[in-house]
Design a protein around this motif. Structure first.
Motif, PDB file in Angstrom:
ATOM      1  N   GLU A   3       0.827  -1.209   0.000  1.00 49.66           N
ATOM      2  CA  GLU A   3       0.000   0.000   0.000  1.00 49.66           C
ATOM      3  C   GLU A   3       0.861   1.260   0.000  1.00 49.66           C
ATOM      4  OE1 GLU A   3      -3.650   0.331   2.514  1.00 49.66           O
ATOM      5  OE2 GLU A   3      -2.436   1.890   3.470  1.00 49.66           O
ATOM      6  N   ARG A   4       0.475   2.209  -0.858  1.00 45.72           N
ATOM      7  CA  ARG A   4       1.131   3.514  -0.883  1.00 45.72           C
ATOM      8  C   ARG A   4       0.096   4.577  -0.553  1.00 45.72           C
ATOM      9  NH1 ARG A   4       2.352   5.479  -5.704  1.00 45.72           N
ATOM     10  NH2 ARG A   4       0.831   4.179  -6.712  1.00 45.72           N
ATOM     11  N   ARG A   5       0.520   5.656   0.031  1.00 43.54           N
ATOM     12  CA  ARG A   5      -0.360   6.780   0.330  1.00 43.54           C
ATOM     13  C   ARG A   5      -0.032   7.938  -0.598  1.00 43.54           C
ATOM     14  NH1 ARG A   5      -3.637   6.083   4.491  1.00 43.54           N
ATOM     15  NH2 ARG A   5      -3.106   4.460   5.957  1.00 43.54           N
ATOM     16  N   HIS A   6      -1.047   8.723  -0.904  1.00 42.37           N
ATOM     17  CA  HIS A   6      -0.857   9.931  -1.695  1.00 42.37           C
ATOM     18  C   HIS A   6       0.059  10.853  -0.904  1.00 42.37           C
ATOM     19  CE1 HIS A   6      -1.870  13.736  -3.653  1.00 42.37           C
ATOM     20  NE2 HIS A   6      -2.280  13.013  -4.680  1.00 42.37           N
ATOM     21  N   THR A   7       0.903  11.607  -1.591  1.00 40.60           N
ATOM     22  CA  THR A   7       1.884  12.436  -0.886  1.00 40.60           C
ATOM     23  C   THR A   7       1.254  13.583  -0.106  1.00 40.60           C
ATOM     24  OG1 THR A   7       2.231  13.710  -2.906  1.00 40.60           O
ATOM     25  CG2 THR A   7       3.766  11.906  -2.473  1.00 40.60           C
ATOM     26  N   LYS A   8       0.117  14.118  -0.568  1.00 38.94           N
ATOM     27  CA  LYS A   8      -0.508  15.248   0.135  1.00 38.94           C
ATOM     28  C   LYS A   8      -1.870  14.914   0.725  1.00 38.94           C
ATOM     29  CE  LYS A   8       1.930  18.636  -2.566  1.00 38.94           C
ATOM     30  NZ  LYS A   8       1.878  19.747  -3.493  1.00 38.94           N
ATOM     31  N   LEU A   9      -2.502  13.892   0.230  1.00 41.87           N
ATOM     32  CA  LEU A   9      -3.829  13.490   0.715  1.00 41.87           C
ATOM     33  C   LEU A   9      -3.673  12.172   1.465  1.00 41.87           C
ATOM     34  CD1 LEU A   9      -5.801  14.301  -2.548  1.00 41.87           C
ATOM     35  CD2 LEU A   9      -5.632  15.719  -0.507  1.00 41.87           C
ATOM     36  N   GLU A  10      -3.444  12.266   2.767  1.00 47.63           N
ATOM     37  CA  GLU A  10      -3.055  11.096   3.553  1.00 47.63           C
ATOM     38  C   GLU A  10      -4.122  10.013   3.642  1.00 47.63           C
ATOM     39  OE1 GLU A  10      -5.093  13.889   6.260  1.00 47.63           O
ATOM     40  OE2 GLU A  10      -3.428  14.192   4.908  1.00 47.63           O
ATOM     41  N   ARG A  11      -5.366  10.312   3.314  1.00 49.20           N
ATOM     42  CA  ARG A  11      -6.419   9.297   3.368  1.00 49.20           C
ATOM     43  C   ARG A  11      -6.570   8.523   2.065  1.00 49.20           C
ATOM     44  NH1 ARG A  11     -10.742  10.349   7.478  1.00 49.20           N
ATOM     45  NH2 ARG A  11      -9.803  11.785   8.932  1.00 49.20           N
ATOM     46  N   ILE A  12      -5.877   8.956   1.026  1.00 48.33           N
ATOM     47  CA  ILE A  12      -5.954   8.296  -0.268  1.00 48.33           C
ATOM     48  C   ILE A  12      -4.822   7.273  -0.357  1.00 48.33           C
ATOM     49  CG2 ILE A  12      -5.929   8.599  -2.774  1.00 48.33           C
ATOM     50  CD1 ILE A  12      -8.285  10.029  -1.367  1.00 48.33           C
ATOM     51  N   THR A  13      -5.187   6.016  -0.631  1.00 48.62           N
ATOM     52  CA  THR A  13      -4.195   4.950  -0.716  1.00 48.62           C
ATOM     53  C   THR A  13      -4.300   4.240  -2.067  1.00 48.62           C
ATOM     54  OG1 THR A  13      -5.703   3.375   0.339  1.00 48.62           O
ATOM     55  CG2 THR A  13      -4.161   4.551   1.778  1.00 48.62           C
ATOM     56  N   PHE A  14      -3.197   3.620  -2.442  1.00 47.81           N
ATOM     57  CA  PHE A  14      -3.117   2.834  -3.673  1.00 47.81           C
ATOM     58  C   PHE A  14      -2.496   1.491  -3.309  1.00 47.81           C
ATOM     59  CE2 PHE A  14      -2.579   7.301  -4.593  1.00 47.81           C
ATOM     60  CZ  PHE A  14      -3.436   7.527  -5.658  1.00 47.81           C
ATOM     61  N   ASP A  15      -3.164   0.411  -3.657  1.00 49.45           N
ATOM     62  CA  ASP A  15      -2.651  -0.924  -3.367  1.00 49.45           C
ATOM     63  C   ASP A  15      -2.992  -1.819  -4.554  1.00 49.45           C
ATOM     64  OD1 ASP A  15      -2.112  -3.515  -2.474  1.00 49.45           O
ATOM     65  OD2 ASP A  15      -2.836  -3.120  -0.453  1.00 49.45           O
ATOM     66  N   PRO A  16      -1.998  -2.353  -5.238  1.00 50.84           N
ATOM     67  CA  PRO A  16      -2.284  -3.190  -6.405  1.00 50.84           C
ATOM     68  C   PRO A  16      -3.111  -4.434  -6.071  1.00 50.84           C
ATOM     69  CG  PRO A  16       0.072  -3.200  -5.891  1.00 50.84           C
ATOM     70  CD  PRO A  16      -0.581  -2.208  -4.984  1.00 50.84           C
ATOM     71  N   ASP A  17      -3.152  -4.819  -4.804  1.00 50.79           N
ATOM     72  CA  ASP A  17      -3.928  -5.994  -4.396  1.00 50.79           C
ATOM     73  C   ASP A  17      -5.369  -5.653  -4.017  1.00 50.79           C
ATOM     74  OD1 ASP A  17      -1.730  -7.679  -4.748  1.00 50.79           O
ATOM     75  OD2 ASP A  17      -0.999  -7.280  -2.720  1.00 50.79           O
ATOM     76  N   LYS A  18      -5.718  -4.374  -4.040  1.00 49.39           N
ATOM     77  CA  LYS A  18      -7.086  -3.946  -3.709  1.00 49.39           C
ATOM     78  C   LYS A  18      -7.628  -3.089  -4.843  1.00 49.39           C
ATOM     79  CE  LYS A  18      -6.577  -3.907   1.283  1.00 49.39           C
ATOM     80  NZ  LYS A  18      -6.515  -3.063   2.466  1.00 49.39           N
ATOM     81  N   CYS A  19      -8.753  -3.459  -5.365  1.00 56.00           N
ATOM     82  CA  CYS A  19      -9.455  -2.670  -6.388  1.00 56.00           C
ATOM     83  C   CYS A  19      -8.564  -2.363  -7.585  1.00 56.00           C
ATOM     84  CB  CYS A  19     -10.026  -1.392  -5.786  1.00 56.00           C
ATOM     85  SG  CYS A  19     -11.188  -1.681  -4.448  1.00 56.00           S
ATOM     86  N   GLY A  20      -7.682  -3.285  -7.917  1.00 56.95           N
ATOM     87  CA  GLY A  20      -6.834  -3.123  -9.083  1.00 56.95           C
ATOM     88  C   GLY A  20      -5.876  -1.951  -9.006  1.00 56.95           C
ATOM     89  N   GLY A  21      -5.553  -1.523  -7.810  1.00 56.07           N
ATOM     90  CA  GLY A  21      -4.621  -0.415  -7.634  1.00 56.07           C
ATOM     91  C   GLY A  21      -5.251   0.962  -7.763  1.00 56.07           C
ATOM     92  N   LYS A  22      -6.587   1.016  -7.906  1.00 59.02           N
ATOM     93  CA  LYS A  22      -7.267   2.314  -7.992  1.00 59.02           C
ATOM     94  C   LYS A  22      -7.144   3.058  -6.662  1.00 59.02           C
ATOM     95  CE  LYS A  22     -10.771   0.982 -11.343  1.00 59.02           C
ATOM     96  NZ  LYS A  22     -12.216   0.908 -11.597  1.00 59.02           N
ATOM     97  N   ALA A  23      -7.307   4.361  -6.739  1.00 58.07           N
ATOM     98  CA  ALA A  23      -7.262   5.188  -5.530  1.00 58.07           C
ATOM     99  C   ALA A  23      -8.419   4.797  -4.611  1.00 58.07           C
ATOM    100  CB  ALA A  23      -7.356   6.662  -5.903  1.00 58.07           C
ATOM    101  N   CYS A  24      -8.090   4.480  -3.372  1.00 62.87           N
ATOM    102  CA  CYS A  24      -9.082   4.079  -2.369  1.00 62.87           C
ATOM    103  C   CYS A  24      -8.971   4.984  -1.149  1.00 62.87           C
ATOM    104  CB  CYS A  24      -8.856   2.632  -1.939  1.00 62.87           C
ATOM    105  SG  CYS A  24      -9.202   1.429  -3.225  1.00 62.87           S
TER     106      CYS A  24
END
Length: 67
Positions: free
Chosen positions: A2-23
């Protein structure tokens, strides 16, 4: 991983969840779903009732990312 957006700490990206879409906060709720719900006419209160695990700041950050 999981990676977090650099400025929006609640936005995450994980290739194993929802195809890596912003969650939101690692949940399986995509930014795309929140924005689509708002675009369809749902209010913030309705979205929060639909997904009780969300918070108002989650919706704000989803909109910020979408703009």
């Amino acid at each position: 991983m999981e990676r977090r957006h650099t400025k929006l700490e609640r936005i995450t990206f994980d290739p194993d969840k929802c195809g890596g879409k912003a969650c939101i906060r690692g949940l399986r709720i995509t930014v795309e779903s929140i924005v689509a719900s708002l675009a369809s006419g749902m209010t913030t209160a309705q979205i929060l009732a639909e997904w009780p695990e969300l918070e108002e700041e989650d919706i704000r950050q989803a909109l910020t990312l979408a703009c």
